[in-house]
Design a protein around this motif. Structure first.
Motif, PDB file in Angstrom:
ATOM      1  N   VAL A  69      20.497  21.190 -42.901  1.00 37.78           N
ATOM      2  CA  VAL A  69      19.594  21.487 -44.151  1.00 37.78           C
ATOM      3  C   VAL A  69      20.338  21.512 -45.292  1.00 37.78           C
ATOM      4  O   VAL A  69      19.714  21.132 -46.400  1.00 37.78           O
ATOM      5  CB  VAL A  69      19.043  23.122 -43.875  1.00 37.78           C
ATOM      6  CG1 VAL A  69      18.380  23.564 -44.935  1.00 37.78           C
ATOM      7  CG2 VAL A  69      18.246  23.077 -42.668  1.00 37.78           C
ATOM      8  N   LEU A  70      21.739  21.661 -45.330  1.00 38.05           N
ATOM      9  CA  LEU A  70      22.197  21.563 -46.659  1.00 38.05           C
ATOM     10  C   LEU A  70      22.337  20.156 -47.414  1.00 38.05           C
ATOM     11  O   LEU A  70      22.455  19.966 -48.447  1.00 38.05           O
ATOM     12  CB  LEU A  70      23.756  22.131 -46.671  1.00 38.05           C
ATOM     13  CG  LEU A  70      24.050  23.809 -46.054  1.00 38.05           C
ATOM     14  CD1 LEU A  70      25.157  24.147 -46.053  1.00 38.05           C
ATOM     15  CD2 LEU A  70      23.325  24.287 -47.711  1.00 38.05           C
ATOM     16  N   SER A 124      20.335  17.766 -46.408  1.00 37.68           N
ATOM     17  CA  SER A 124      19.044  17.304 -46.722  1.00 37.68           C
ATOM     18  C   SER A 124      18.748  17.718 -48.290  1.00 37.68           C
ATOM     19  O   SER A 124      18.433  16.992 -49.261  1.00 37.68           O
ATOM     20  CB  SER A 124      18.001  17.769 -45.847  1.00 37.68           C
ATOM     21  OG  SER A 124      18.309  17.180 -44.655  1.00 37.68           O
ATOM     22  N   ALA A 125      19.374  18.881 -48.705  1.00 38.78           N
ATOM     23  CA  ALA A 125      18.872  19.512 -50.044  1.00 38.78           C
ATOM     24  C   ALA A 125      19.688  18.777 -50.901  1.00 38.78           C
ATOM     25  O   ALA A 125      19.196  18.505 -52.022  1.00 38.78           O
ATOM     26  CB  ALA A 125      19.255  20.894 -49.849  1.00 38.78           C
ATOM     27  N   VAL A 126      21.094  18.462 -50.594  1.00 37.57           N
ATOM     28  CA  VAL A 126      21.925  17.821 -51.584  1.00 37.57           C
ATOM     29  C   VAL A 126      21.603  16.347 -51.823  1.00 37.57           C
ATOM     30  O   VAL A 126      21.682  15.919 -53.007  1.00 37.57           O
ATOM     31  CB  VAL A 126      23.331  17.945 -51.235  1.00 37.57           C
ATOM     32  CG1 VAL A 126      24.328  16.822 -51.898  1.00 37.57           C
ATOM     33  CG2 VAL A 126      23.808  19.502 -51.160  1.00 37.57           C
ATOM     34  N   SER A 127      21.059  15.890 -50.732  1.00 41.52           N
ATOM     35  CA  SER A 127      20.692  14.428 -50.764  1.00 41.52           C
ATOM     36  C   SER A 127      19.274  14.184 -51.577  1.00 41.52           C
ATOM     37  O   SER A 127      19.219  13.304 -52.318  1.00 41.52           O
ATOM     38  CB  SER A 127      20.505  13.882 -49.378  1.00 41.52           C
ATOM     39  OG  SER A 127      21.513  13.933 -48.580  1.00 41.52           O
ATOM     40  N   ILE A 128      18.534  15.172 -51.407  1.00 42.49           N
ATOM     41  CA  ILE A 128      17.282  14.947 -52.262  1.00 42.49           C
ATOM     42  C   ILE A 128      17.344  15.271 -53.548  1.00 42.49           C
ATOM     43  O   ILE A 128      16.611  14.871 -54.471  1.00 42.49           O
ATOM     44  CB  ILE A 128      16.024  15.783 -51.480  1.00 42.49           C
ATOM     45  CG1 ILE A 128      15.912  15.190 -49.870  1.00 42.49           C
ATOM     46  CG2 ILE A 128      14.816  15.587 -52.289  1.00 42.49           C
ATOM     47  CD1 ILE A 128      15.050  16.045 -49.071  1.00 42.49           C
ATOM     48  N   LEU A 129      17.950  16.418 -53.870  1.00 41.96           N
ATOM     49  CA  LEU A 129      18.018  17.112 -55.213  1.00 41.96           C
ATOM     50  C   LEU A 129      19.020  16.258 -55.905  1.00 41.96           C
ATOM     51  O   LEU A 129      18.745  16.131 -57.102  1.00 41.96           O
ATOM     52  CB  LEU A 129      18.120  18.618 -55.201  1.00 41.96           C
ATOM     53  CG  LEU A 129      17.215  19.505 -54.597  1.00 41.96           C
ATOM     54  CD1 LEU A 129      17.458  20.858 -54.379  1.00 41.96           C
ATOM     55  CD2 LEU A 129      15.721  19.264 -55.299  1.00 41.96           C
ATOM     56  N   TYR A 153      27.652  14.882 -45.135  1.00 41.84           N
ATOM     57  CA  TYR A 153      27.288  15.810 -43.784  1.00 41.84           C
ATOM     58  C   TYR A 153      28.557  15.896 -43.145  1.00 41.84           C
ATOM     59  O   TYR A 153      29.028  16.884 -42.714  1.00 41.84           O
ATOM     60  CB  TYR A 153      26.384  14.650 -43.009  1.00 41.84           C
ATOM     61  CG  TYR A 153      26.167  15.550 -41.835  1.00 41.84           C
ATOM     62  CD1 TYR A 153      25.385  16.652 -41.743  1.00 41.84           C
ATOM     63  CD2 TYR A 153      26.801  14.846 -40.786  1.00 41.84           C
ATOM     64  CE1 TYR A 153      25.099  17.041 -40.375  1.00 41.84           C
ATOM     65  CE2 TYR A 153      26.679  15.614 -39.169  1.00 41.84           C
ATOM     66  CZ  TYR A 153      25.457  16.564 -39.053  1.00 41.84           C
ATOM     67  OH  TYR A 153      25.516  17.135 -37.921  1.00 41.84           O
TER      68      TYR A 153
END
Length: 423
Positions: A61-62, A64-69, A41
């Motif tokens: 948003v970025l 969150s996407a990196v963390s989840i995927l 972040y």
């Protein structure tokens, strides 16, 4: 409160070493995940221009996407690796890992993975596992400070019967202090270099045991009980599968033996003028062969190898095949040659069991027989009490007084008679 009560009190309050490892694994993996997310972040936020509208929302948003995927699967893999490294994968709280572990819980997994886990659970620096084999003996594997090896047959430990009975009565494991008053059992502990032994029991039968250098606490013992029960079932299933496979193999061998026996044995009863020869259904312990020798005379051999296993047919067929081939080459001349050839062939096969035989010559209206073995019996069909041949002698039997039967263990093998016009 005395010191023992205080110790027990703290043991109840404080987590066990296994619980502590579980907690540390969870804390380490989750802390790593949080640090990685915040660091990402921070990096993304630094790259977004300050004058950009909704910069914070875009960073969120970025991240969150990196963390989840990306990060979440990596952290899950890290957690799984840590649990396998420091704990037993068969006792983790991860349902998927547990299902996969149980699915793979075979004999190979028991030796390579579960056995080291059990040693680690007891916090021992060394351990030995004994696994019951299909032949009733035990295989031994050792684990010492991260190194694992199988004991060679020359160093095998003998598991005595009294020790087996002792372990059957110690379903919750036994420490060396329990056996201090039993010199025989104590010597078994010493031979295994063990202070604690946990048996693998299933249906009141001993399928193996774990011997470790440290006496585990109550929590570790409970953990061992789960793994020991599954280990016993695994070994039982392995032995059962082995016997099923062996039975299938022997059935196949029996089928092949019968086919080879049918191919090797001529199975042809000669049609001789004035003679009627009948062969009864053969058993796997007896074989019959008819052949001609150099002067054109017809001989026959009845052979019994002393065993009744299915694959004996191959051995008997081979021997009689040798006799038949020699006769076709016109090498055999009479009783002595045939008997010597059979004896020599058995010696080449290193046959240790006694065998029995009848060598017979078919003449004008009589038979000449040499009999070896008391299981054979030659009788007159009209009078089963009349024994016509003596063991070890060359017997001359006339057929004008009636048909004769060749018996083995009371069962008919051959019947010889002469036709009416020969009379």
């Amino acid at each position: 409160m005395n010191s023992k009560q205080i110790s027990l009190f703290f043991k109840k309050i404080l987590p066990s070493s296994y619980q502590l490892k579980v907690s540390l694994t969870i804390v380490l993996s989750r802390t790593s995940y949080i640090i990685l997310v915040f660091f990402t972040y921070y990096l993304i936020l630094k790259q977004i221009p300050d004058d950009l509208t909704y910069g914070l929302e875009m960073s969120f948003v970025l991240v969150s996407a990196v963390s989840i995927l990306i990060y979440l699967p990596l952290v899950e893999r890290l957690t799984k690796s840590l649990r396998i490294r420091f704990l037993s994968e068969y006792l983790t709280e991860d349902a998927e890992s547990f299902r996969q572990a149980i699915k793979q819980f075979n004999l190979d997994a028991l030796i390579k993975h579960v056995f080291p886990d059990m040693v680690k659970i007891t916090e021992s620096h060394s351990g030995t596992i004994a696994i019951l084999m299909p032949d009733g003996t035990f295989d031994f594997h050792t684990y010492f400070r991260g190194r694992q090896k199988k004991l060679s047959p020359t160093k095998q430990i003998i598991v005595k019967q009294h020790f087996k009975e002792y372990l059957k009565n110690k379903k919750e494991g036994s420490s060396v202090t329990d056996a201090i008053n039993s010199p025989d059992i104590n010597s078994d502990f010493m031979e295994l270099h063990a202070n604690f032994i946990y048996p693998f029991l299933f249906r009141e039968k001993l399928f193996g045991f774990l011997a470790v250098s440290n006496i585990p606490n109550a929590d570790a013992t409970n953990t061992l009980s789960l793994l020991a029960g599954q280990s016993a079932v695994t070994i039982h299933n392995h032995i059962l599968s082995y016997h099923i496979a062996e039975n299938k193999k022997y059935r196949k061998e029996a089928e092949y033996a019968n086919r080879v026996q049918d191919l090797l044995e001529t199975g042809t009863i000669p049609e001789l003028p004035g003679w009627k020869i009948n062969a009864y259904p053969r058993t796997h312990g007896n074989l019959v062969e008819f052949f001609q020798v150099e002067d054109g005379s017809w001989y026959f051999v009845v052979l019994n190898a002393g065993r009744t296993y299915h694959h004996i047919g191959i051995i008997l067929s081979y021997i009689l095949g040798v006799v038949y081939s020699q006769s076709q080459l016109r090498i055999l001349k009479g009783f002595a040659d045939i008997k010597q050839l059979i004896h020599t062939t058995f010696q080449k096969l290193e046959w240790k069991d006694k065998y029995e035989l009848i060598i017979g010559k078919i003449d004008f209206n009589e038979l000449y027989l040499i009999q070896e073995g008391r299981q054979f019996k030659i009788i007159r069909e009209s009078n089963d009490e009349e024994v016509l041949a003596s063991v070890g002698w060359k017997n001359r039997i006339q057929l004008d007084r009636g048909a004769i039967l060749v018996l083995h263990a009371g069962q008919p093998i051959l019947r010889f008679s002469i036709t009416d016009h020969k009379k």
